[in-house]
Design a protein around this motif. Structure first.
Motif, PDB file in Angstrom:
ATOM      1  N   UNK A 110       0.852  -1.188   0.000  1.00 22.30           N
ATOM      2  CA  UNK A 110       0.000   0.000   0.000  1.00 22.30           C
ATOM      3  C   UNK A 110       0.884   1.232   0.000  1.00 22.30           C
ATOM      4  N   UNK A 111       0.693   2.101  -0.982  1.00 18.49           N
ATOM      5  CA  UNK A 111       1.595   3.238  -1.167  1.00 18.49           C
ATOM      6  C   UNK A 111       1.640   4.123   0.074  1.00 18.49           C
ATOM      7  N   UNK A 112       0.485   4.480   0.618  1.00 19.07           N
ATOM      8  CA  UNK A 112       0.454   5.399   1.770  1.00 19.07           C
ATOM      9  C   UNK A 112       1.179   4.787   2.966  1.00 19.07           C
ATOM     10  N   UNK A 113       0.904   3.518   3.237  1.00 19.72           N
ATOM     11  CA  UNK A 113       1.555   2.850   4.362  1.00 19.72           C
ATOM     12  C   UNK A 113       3.053   2.753   4.130  1.00 19.72           C
ATOM     13  N   UNK A 114       3.444   2.377   2.890  1.00 16.87           N
ATOM     14  CA  UNK A 114       4.860   2.255   2.590  1.00 16.87           C
ATOM     15  C   UNK A 114       5.588   3.579   2.784  1.00 16.87           C
ATOM     16  N   UNK A 143       5.341  10.355  -3.049  1.00 16.74           N
ATOM     17  CA  UNK A 143       6.642  10.303  -2.378  1.00 16.74           C
ATOM     18  C   UNK A 143       7.179  11.704  -2.154  1.00 16.74           C
ATOM     19  N   UNK A 144       7.104  12.545  -3.174  1.00 12.20           N
ATOM     20  CA  UNK A 144       7.569  13.922  -3.022  1.00 12.20           C
ATOM     21  C   UNK A 144       6.795  14.642  -1.926  1.00 12.20           C
ATOM     22  N   UNK A 145       5.501  14.396  -1.865  1.00 13.19           N
ATOM     23  CA  UNK A 145       4.686  15.022  -0.823  1.00 13.19           C
ATOM     24  C   UNK A 145       5.074  14.532   0.566  1.00 13.19           C
ATOM     25  N   UNK A 146       5.602  13.305   0.637  1.00  8.80           N
ATOM     26  CA  UNK A 146       6.030  12.737   1.916  1.00  8.80           C
ATOM     27  C   UNK A 146       7.461  13.119   2.270  1.00  8.80           C
ATOM     28  N   UNK A 147       8.113  13.928   1.414  1.00 15.49           N
ATOM     29  CA  UNK A 147       9.479  14.357   1.684  1.00 15.49           C
ATOM     30  C   UNK A 147      10.538  13.365   1.259  1.00 15.49           C
ATOM     31  N   UNK A 148      10.181  12.442   0.363  1.00 10.77           N
ATOM     32  CA  UNK A 148      11.114  11.438  -0.137  1.00 10.77           C
ATOM     33  C   UNK A 148      11.420  11.743  -1.599  1.00 10.77           C
ATOM     34  N   UNK A 149      12.703  11.888  -1.928  1.00 13.96           N
ATOM     35  CA  UNK A 149      13.087  12.176  -3.306  1.00 13.96           C
ATOM     36  C   UNK A 149      12.742  11.005  -4.212  1.00 13.96           C
ATOM     37  N   UNK A 150      12.338  11.333  -5.429  1.00 17.27           N
ATOM     38  CA  UNK A 150      12.066  10.307  -6.433  1.00 17.27           C
ATOM     39  C   UNK A 150      13.083  10.483  -7.550  1.00 17.27           C
ATOM     40  N   UNK A 151      14.003   9.531  -7.650  1.00 11.56           N
ATOM     41  CA  UNK A 151      15.156   9.623  -8.538  1.00 11.56           C
ATOM     42  C   UNK A 151      14.848   8.846  -9.814  1.00 11.56           C
ATOM     43  N   UNK A 152      14.987   9.515 -10.925  1.00 12.62           N
ATOM     44  CA  UNK A 152      14.619   8.906 -12.200  1.00 12.62           C
ATOM     45  C   UNK A 152      15.871   8.483 -12.968  1.00 12.62           C
TER      46      UNK A 152
END
Length: 263
Positions: A110-114, A143-152
């Motif tokens: 689950x994305x939110x839980x993860x 992820x960005x909203x949760x403060x986690x960088x999303x690296x492409x």
């Protein structure tokens, strides 16, 4: 400021390039993997990539596929991987840590839980190789909203029409894949990689790191010399697969880091 941004700011101030190491969580077993993970910063690693084992790792070559199978056979799960991150953070509050893997285990949790669990554990970034930019609503934007960088990832086939889409919601850094194909398939060539890195840097202010095909301190130095740093994965995983003691694995990593830092 995120740990990743803070680390690159520190490296720029010191005039150094970044060295990023990849290891598979749970390989060759949970305890040894955690010992290696904790030792990476002392071996000169600036950013840690921690692989999440998955049963169908389509972008990985035989070396990392085998590492994932060893980890899964030993009982490694996403939950145990997050526990490793928590254990790592008990002794290291500064080194950025990025989880790298595939979407299925995250979706199953689950994305939110993860994202809540990952942020709490101390994860700084995600590299999820099977989610294209067209699927940013699935994980990237949350992820960005949760403060986690999303690296492409950008690749040799990411042309000028595709590149702006790839960069649109990327944060932390851009990971340039130096060769076409799976991990561990060929050796990176600085004279080929350099112009591609310059092309990407003309479109973004983010650091551009190069991975795939780096196996020696000399190669790490050459590739880091044409980018903001380099990433080594399969070569390190091969040392672990050979059954070498943790100290020898970390010595090998130290040599690679010293090469990148000479650039």
């Amino acid at each position: 400021m995120s740990r990743i941004a803070a680390r690159f700011e520190k490296l720029r101030a010191e005039g150094r390039k970044a060295f990023v190491s990849y290891v598979m969580a749970g390989d060759p077993d949970h305890a040894t993997s955690l010992e290696i993970l904790k030792g990476l910063p002392r071996a000169g690693v600036d950013i840690v990539e921690l692989g999440v084992p998955f049963t169908d790792p389509m972008a990985d070559g035989p070396t990392i596929q085998a590492a994932g199978q060893r980890a899964l056979a030993g009982g490694q799960t996403l939950e145990r991987t997050l526990a490793m991150v928590r254990a790592f953070r008990e002794g290291d509050a500064e080194t950025p840590l990025v989880l790298m893997g595939y979407y299925n285990p995250i979706y199953s949790r689950g994305v939110a839980r993860f994202l809540e669990d990952a942020a709490t554990a101390g994860v700084d970034g995600l590299i999820v190789v099977d989610l294209p930019p067209e699927e940013d609503d699935e994980l990237c934007l949350p992820a960005l909203a949760a403060g986690i960088d999303f690296i492409r990832l950008a690749t040799p086939t990411t042309d000028d029409r595709r590149l702006p889409k790839v960069l649109e919601n990327t944060s932390g850094f851009v990971y340039y894949v130096s060769i076409t194909g799976i991990t561990g398939a060929a050796e990176a060539q600085a004279e080929v990689v350099g112009p591609e890195v310059a092309r990407i840097k003309a479109r973004t202010d983010l650091p551009v790191l190069v991975g795939f095909g780096i196996r020696s301190p000399q190669s790490a130095e050459a590739i880091a010399g044409v980018a903001d740093g380099c990433v080594v994965g399969s070569a390190i995983v091969s040392e672990i697969a050979a059954g070498k003691p943790v100290a020898e694995v970390l010595d090998y990593v130290r040599g690679l880091a010293e090469g990148a830092h000479r650039a």
